[in-house]
Design an enzyme around this catalytic site. Structure first.
Site, PDB file in Angstrom:
ATOM      1  N   LEU A   1       0.305  -0.873  -0.437  1.00  0.00           N
ATOM      2  CA  LEU A   1      -0.060  -0.010  -0.350  1.00  0.00           C
ATOM      3  C   LEU A   1       1.556   1.274  -0.462  1.00  0.00           C
ATOM      4  O   LEU A   1       0.982   2.400   0.362  1.00  0.00           O
ATOM      5  CB  LEU A   1      -1.207   0.127   1.012  1.00  0.00           C
ATOM      6  N   HIS A   2       1.425   1.402  -1.089  1.00  0.00           N
ATOM      7  CA  HIS A   2       2.068   2.715  -1.159  1.00  0.00           C
ATOM      8  C   HIS A   2       2.247   4.257  -1.942  1.00  0.00           C
ATOM      9  O   HIS A   2       0.420   4.105  -1.923  1.00  0.00           O
ATOM     10  CB  HIS A   2       3.921   2.759  -1.620  1.00  0.00           C
ATOM     11  N   ALA A   3       1.962   4.807  -2.788  1.00  0.00           N
ATOM     12  CA  ALA A   3       1.703   6.433  -2.956  1.00  0.00           C
ATOM     13  C   ALA A   3       0.667   6.195  -3.658  1.00  0.00           C
ATOM     14  O   ALA A   3      -0.262   6.865  -3.074  1.00  0.00           O
ATOM     15  CB  ALA A   3       2.927   7.319  -3.260  1.00  0.00           C
TER      16      ALA A   3
END
Lengths: 88, 569
Positions: free
Chosen positions: A14-16
């Site tokens: 769940l990155h940018a």
């Protein structure tokens, strides 16, 4: 209090970008939604809060919310987390 | 009416374009108590956070594509409820909105950096948002690397590595800095990438976005409001230089035919092909640190050998000078030296550190000898940070014992330059590292910005030491190379040859300009420049005196003209 346990589908966690899509949806839920990984809990509408949990692909997280339609809201958000948002 | 500003030109190129200023970074907001109530400060913070979010989102809409997603995520950071709670908590203790926002973002930034990897890289995004919000609160322009759609001339005080990492170099026509000298980060970047630059142009602080300028690195000038004639002349010069650089290169030589091989400084085998393309006649400095950095223990002989073979294969029949591991000071390695030092530049570094762990040195030399046996290039090895005759003898003997034919030392410490005749009695060659030699001669830490003006290889004291080594090399018939930034400065390169340098090694982007400059002068003229430079009292005087002397030769016909004419055409 409604709860859902979800395994993260996005291949890079769940990155940018997936985090932005997810928090945007959570902020439009009309009720506070919490996301919990292990012992750490964050406001699901907060990108910094969500990023700070350091959620990777395959991690299990718990979504929780309290309010009318909470089940429906969590169902929708859980669906996003299970999908691979990097492919969306 | 055009006006001219002057500074120090890097390289020989020129460019025409419009100015874009790099906004100055904001100072850290002071942690002094607010005169407003927490509620009033809260309203200010909320308004600026919202305004910045809206601005970032609008930029994202305009940019489209992948940039839109990045900017959208940044906008969410500014609107973030967790951040907002954090700010509110800090305001309750009486802080100003500027300080509270700064601290809140810094806290999340540190958290991201702590997470490392992809998240760690996002920390700069947060810094950018933080600076924008603080700028909005203060009512000043937001700092950050400009990213316009069309090419531009970037004007900055000086550029930090973090700035240049974000810079789209393809869009940068030229760099102008108001601070920073010929050895600043900006100058090093410009030389390395072959970007036209004029540094240390103090009045450049007055340039405004959109100002048309001509930047000429050869003369170190910036022409403001150029006339049509000046623009036409500049464009013609740019075109002529472009075709000259694209033309067949040929080996480095002076106007009288004296050969001065031009070599490349390389930090990895991957860079070898690019250097050959730019006409490098070999490698004058192959840095081996990359094999050891990030490693918890030294790489094995086999691992090292594969890398050395790769670089040697790119230069069949040519000279490749490999420097053994140069750790310490700015490049600490835990397995070599993990004892904290008050003055690492004066500590257990270079050959001193290797000697304290001789097996690492033996392994590296063994790997090099094995790679040499399998390839066709002419391998030379050298030791960094040699300060005594005894060290020179130690390294040369060990390298010969392990099967390496040609072993020399780097001259980076004044003691080695002063005793060059004795050093070169044992060593097969010397290679002068002008960056460290300047640092040690002028006693100015080359990594410390406050003493950066001392770090100038034109200083006559440094040149005198180079001259000592050159004279010793000539007397003993031993080669003397230069492998510091100084060799990449075309005019200084001619002076260094005049002082006795027999080869010059530099970043490949600088080769074309240095080659062209050498062709303009004879060895006698280069020696005359050296004499003029040595007689100066300061680096600036030396530079100006040599500039004047070379101008006199290039503009006024003289009896020597006929000798150099052929090559100058």
């Amino acid at each position: 209090m409604a709860e859902r346990t979800v395994s993260i589908g996005s291949s890079h966690g769940l990155h940018a970008r997936p985090a932005a899509l997810f928090t945007q949806a959570a902020s439009q839920a009309g009720m506070p939604v919490q996301i919990t990984k292990g012992a750490k809990k964050a406001n699901a509408a907060s990108i910094l809060g969500v990023i700070s949990l350091g959620i990777d692909h395959g991690d299990e997280v718990v979504l929780s919310a309290d309010g009318e339609n909470a089940e429906v809201v969590l169902e929708e958000l859980a669906g996003m987390l299970e999908a691979d948002m990097d492919q969306a | 009416m055009s006006t001219q500003l002057t500074g120090v030109g890097i390289g020989r190129g020129s460019a025409v374009g419009s100015v874009i200023r790099m906004p100055d970074p904001l100072p850290e907001p002071a942690d002094s108590p607010s005169t407003l109530s927490a509620e009033e400060e809260g309203a200010r913070a909320a308004a600026s956070l919202a305004a910045v979010a809206a601005d970032i989102r609008a930029r994202g809409e305009r940019a489209g594509g992948p940039a839109k997603d990045v900017l959208e995520a940044q906008a969410f950071m500014a609107e973030d409820p967790t951040l907002s709670e954090d700010v509110t908590g800090r305001l309750a203790t009486g802080k100003t909105a500027e300080r509270a926002v700064f601290e809140a973002f810094a806290g999340f930034r540190d958290m991201l950096i702590g997470m490392g990897g992809y998240m760690g890289e996002r920390a700069t995004d947060l810094d950018d948002v933080s600076q924008r919000v603080v700028a909005h609160l203060l009512g000043v322009p937001a700092p950050g690397v400009p990213s316009p759609d069309s090419p531009f001339v970037l004007v900055a005080r000086d550029l930090a590595p973090a700035d240049t990492a974000l810079l789209d170099l393809d869009k940068v026509l030229a760099l102008i800095t108001s601070e920073g000298g010929p050895t600043s980060h900006t100058a090093i970047l410009a030389r390395d990438k072959g970007i036209v630059a004029v540094v240390g142009v103090e009045p450049a602080v007055n340039l405004k976005d959109g100002d048309p300028v001509i930047v000429d690195a050869a003369t170190g000038t910036v022409t403001l409001s150029p006339s049509d004639e000046e623009l036409a002349a500049a464009n013609a010069a740019i075109e002529a230089r472009g075709s000259a650089i694209a033309a067949p290169t040929g080996p480095g030589a002076l106007a009288d035919g004296t050969m001065i091989p031009l070599l490349a400084n390389l930090g990895s085998a991957a860079a070898a092909a690019g250097a050959v393309e730019k006409g490098a006649e070999g490698v004058g400095l192959f840095r081996t640190e990359f094999l050891f950095l990030d490693a918890k223990s030294a790489p094995t002989v086999e691992e090292q050998k594969a890398h050395y073979v790769a670089v040697l294969q790119a230069f069949p029949g040519k000279k490749v000078v490999v420097r053994v591991l140069d750790a310490g000071a700015d490049k600490p390695l835990t397995f070599l030296n993990d004892a904290p030092e008050e003055n690492p530049a004066l500590g257990l570094r270079g050959l001193r550190a290797l000697r304290a762990h001789e097996q690492i040195l033996r392994d590296q030399l063994t790997a090099l000898a094995q790679a040499d046996a399998e390839t066709e290039s002419d391998l030379w090895v050298m030791a960094p940070m040699v300060s005594t005759v005894e060290e020179s003898r130690y390294f040369t003997n060990l390298a010969h014992e392990l099967g390496l034919k040609t072993a020399g030392v780097m001259v980076e410490v004044p003691s080695s330059a002063l005793l060059a005749d004795r050093i070169l009695a044992d060593a097969d060659f010397a290679s002068i590292g002008t960056n460290d030699l300047t640092q040690y001669t002028l006693a100015a830490d080359r990594l410390l910005g406050s003493v950066a003006p001392f770090q100038d290889p034109w200083h006559p004291s440094v040149l005198r030491l180079v001259g000592e080594v050159g004279a010793a090399g000539a007397a003993l018939g031993k080669p003397v190379g230069i492998c510091g930034e100084a060799a990449a400065d075309p005019q200084l390169a001619v002076v260094l040859v005049g002082l006795g340098a027999t080869t010059l090694s530099m970043s490949p982007a600088a080769l074309a300009d240095v080659r062209a400059e050498l062709l303009k002068f004879t060895l006698d003229q280069a020696r005359a420049f050296a004499t003029v430079a040595l007689a100066a009292s300061s680096a600036a005087e030396a530079r100006a005196a040599v500039h004047a002397a070379s101008d006199a030769i290039l503009t006024a016909p003289s009896p020597t003209e006929s000798e150099s004419n052929g090559a100058r055409s």
